[in-house]
Structures are given as structure tokens and as C-alpha cells.
Design a protein around this motif. Sequence first.
Motif, short mmCIF file in Angstrom:
data_model
loop_
_atom_site.label_atom_id
_atom_site.label_comp_id
_atom_site.label_asym_id
_atom_site.label_seq_id
_atom_site.Cartn_x
_atom_site.Cartn_y
_atom_site.Cartn_z
N SER A 46 9.79 -9.18 -8.25
CA SER A 46 10.21 -8.46 -7.04
C SER A 46 8.99 -8.05 -6.23
O SER A 46 8.99 -8.13 -4.99
N ILE A 47 7.94 -7.59 -6.93
CA ILE A 47 6.72 -7.17 -6.22
C ILE A 47 6.10 -8.38 -5.51
O ILE A 47 5.63 -8.28 -4.38
N MET A 48 6.13 -9.55 -6.18
CA MET A 48 5.56 -10.75 -5.59
C MET A 48 6.44 -11.33 -4.48
O MET A 48 6.02 -12.23 -3.76
N GLY A 49 7.68 -10.85 -4.40
CA GLY A 49 8.57 -11.35 -3.34
C GLY A 49 9.37 -12.57 -3.76
O GLY A 49 9.96 -13.25 -2.91
N PHE A 50 9.43 -12.86 -5.05
CA PHE A 50 10.21 -14.02 -5.51
C PHE A 50 11.68 -13.66 -5.74
O PHE A 50 12.51 -14.53 -5.92
N LEU A 51 11.99 -12.38 -5.78
CA LEU A 51 13.38 -11.94 -5.89
C LEU A 51 13.68 -11.04 -4.71
O LEU A 51 12.82 -10.26 -4.28
N ARG A 57 13.14 -0.13 -1.82
CA ARG A 57 11.99 -0.45 -0.98
C ARG A 57 10.75 -0.55 -1.85
O ARG A 57 10.60 0.22 -2.80
N ILE A 58 9.89 -1.51 -1.52
CA ILE A 58 8.59 -1.60 -2.19
C ILE A 58 7.52 -1.43 -1.12
O ILE A 58 7.51 -2.17 -0.13
N SER A 59 6.64 -0.46 -1.31
CA SER A 59 5.54 -0.34 -0.35
C SER A 59 4.22 -0.49 -1.08
O SER A 59 4.07 -0.06 -2.23
N ASP A 64 5.46 -1.76 4.14
CA ASP A 64 6.75 -2.09 3.53
C ASP A 64 6.72 -3.60 3.23
O ASP A 64 6.61 -4.42 4.15
N LEU A 65 6.83 -3.96 1.95
CA LEU A 65 6.69 -5.38 1.59
C LEU A 65 7.86 -6.23 2.07
O LEU A 65 7.77 -7.45 2.08
N ALA A 66 8.95 -5.58 2.49
CA ALA A 66 10.08 -6.35 3.04
C ALA A 66 9.61 -7.17 4.24
O ALA A 66 10.18 -8.21 4.56
N SER A 75 -2.66 -12.51 -0.45
CA SER A 75 -3.75 -12.21 0.49
C SER A 75 -3.91 -10.72 0.74
O SER A 75 -4.92 -10.28 1.28
N MET A 76 -2.91 -9.93 0.33
CA MET A 76 -3.06 -8.47 0.46
C MET A 76 -3.88 -7.92 -0.71
O MET A 76 -4.15 -6.73 -0.78
N GLY A 77 -4.23 -8.82 -1.66
CA GLY A 77 -5.02 -8.37 -2.81
C GLY A 77 -4.18 -8.16 -4.05
O GLY A 77 -4.51 -7.33 -4.90
N ILE A 78 -3.06 -8.89 -4.13
CA ILE A 78 -2.19 -8.75 -5.30
C ILE A 78 -2.30 -10.01 -6.16
O ILE A 78 -2.01 -11.11 -5.69
#
Length: 236
Positions: A46-51, A57-59, A64-66, A75-78
Motif C-alpha cells: 500500500s505504501i508503494m502504491g501497488f494496492l 490516507r498515507i502521507s 498525500d501519496l494518493a 523517486s521520493m526516496g522510498i
Amino acid sequence: MLRLERISVEIDGATVLREASIEIAKGGTVALIGRNGAGKTSVLRSIMGFLRLSSGRISFEGHDLAEVPAHCRPSMGIGYAPEDRRLYGSFTLEENLRFPGEVMRITAAELSRRLDLVYAVLPELQGMRKRPAAGLSGGQGKMVALGRALVAGARLVLLDEPFQGLAPVLAQRYGTALRALREADRDIALLITESNPSLLRSFADENYLIERGEVSRHGALPDSSLAASGLASWIR
Ligand SMILES: Nc1ncnc2c1ncn2[C@@H]1O[C@H](COP(=O)(O)OP(=O)(O)OP(=O)(O)O)[C@@H](O)[C@H]1O
Ligand SMILES: [Mg+2]
């Protein structure tokens, strides 16, 4: 720096995360502990945006990662080291390390700085830089996957059950590498999942437990509170 606020995720109509909240401070180390199927990987995905979140909300550092597509999150450093390490077998060890940096188009100077950090934390990789990744052992592959996550993860590194399947001596080595990372860069935040709490309790500042997609916060877990929480029964 990272905040998951009551996130829920459904896969094929089944709820896998239920209003899960997790917070990680800059430079913090957080363990997410849960049994098989509890939802640990789903939190990281979810944090990586695969789900896709069905609610919550994830910030990350105030964003806001949405609003950030999955392919832009590294590229944000994750950095993310999935449980199956997925190295490119025909690439050399160092090419595997460089790969995320090249995809993210970080400058040569920055990539070289990141590789220096990787080799400082994992000096055993240096002598194997030109070896094809296909020839590495499972344990060596885990170290490379950690290194690769560090190349992308200048701010936050997500490690999915890194100790899983490592022989005790390699698990110890992995733990030493994580401590060396802590010494070398005090700003990187770490989120580490584990099904065996004994491996991480001395390491994390903050422990979260996950059970059937529900997350609870447990602070630091000394041996005594571990026993009191009933978690000791999980220790294999
Ligand atoms: N692609 C998928 N399709 C259907 N269900 C899924 C999928 N991925 C995960 N799930 C379900 O979501 C729940 C959480 O899975 P997840 O992989 O996040 O757990 P986990 O804690 O990482 O487990 P493990 O320790 O086995 O890696 C499980 O019930 C799993 O069956
Ligand atoms: Mg998993």
C-alpha cells in the motif's frame, strides 16, 4: 515522516487491511509483527502504491501519496525490498544495485554516494560486485536486495521479512548491517516486517502488531512485555 491513517484495503472483495494506522518518525525504526497472512506485505505494498486504498490516507513528508503514482514513489526516496528478492540474474551484483538509481535518474554523484553507503554497510558485497546475481546464494541475494533498497531509499526503507529463511549466522550478519546503517545515516527511517518478534524486539524503537489486517501499537517491547503480551508464544 510517514503516516498511515486508518487505511483499509480490499482484495477481490476481502478486507485485508482494516483501518490500520502506523507512524514512523524521521530516522525511526519500526517493526510490524504478525503471523502469516496477517497483512504485513499488504501494508508495504500500500505504501508503494501497488494496492489501492478503499479508505484512509498515507502521507509521506507531508505529501498525500494518493496524488503520487506508484512509479514515482521510489523517486521520493522510498526503497522497498520485497520478500522475494527479485534480482536480475543476468546482471552483475553492482548492476542490480545501480538499477533503481538509473531508473530514478539520480545524478552520477548521488548514485556513487548511495553505493558508498551500501558498501560501507555491506562490505562483503564489494568483492562480489562483478559477479552475476544468478550465482549468488540466497543469503547473499538478501544482502543485495537490502543494498538495492538503500539505493532508492534515501528517506525510507521498507524491508519485508528480511530475516526469513536466513541461517542464524546470516540473520545475525543482516542485523549487524542494519545497525551499521543506523550508525551511518541517522535520518533514514526503516519499516521492517517480521513474523518472529524475537528477531526485532531489541532493534526497533516502536513495534506494531498486525492481526487479520488490524494494527495495534506496542511501543518498545522489552522481554517482559513480550511475555505479558502473549507474543512469546510466537517465538519459534
Ligand atoms: N493478490 C491477492 N489476492 C487475494 N488475496 C490476497 C492477495 N494478496 C494477499 N491476499 C490476502 O491478504 C491477506 C494478507 O496477506 P499479506 O500477504 O499481506 O500477509 P502477510 O502478513 O504478508 O503474510 P506472510 O507472512 O505469509 O507474508 C491474506 O489473507 C492473503 O490471503
Ligand atoms: Mg508477506
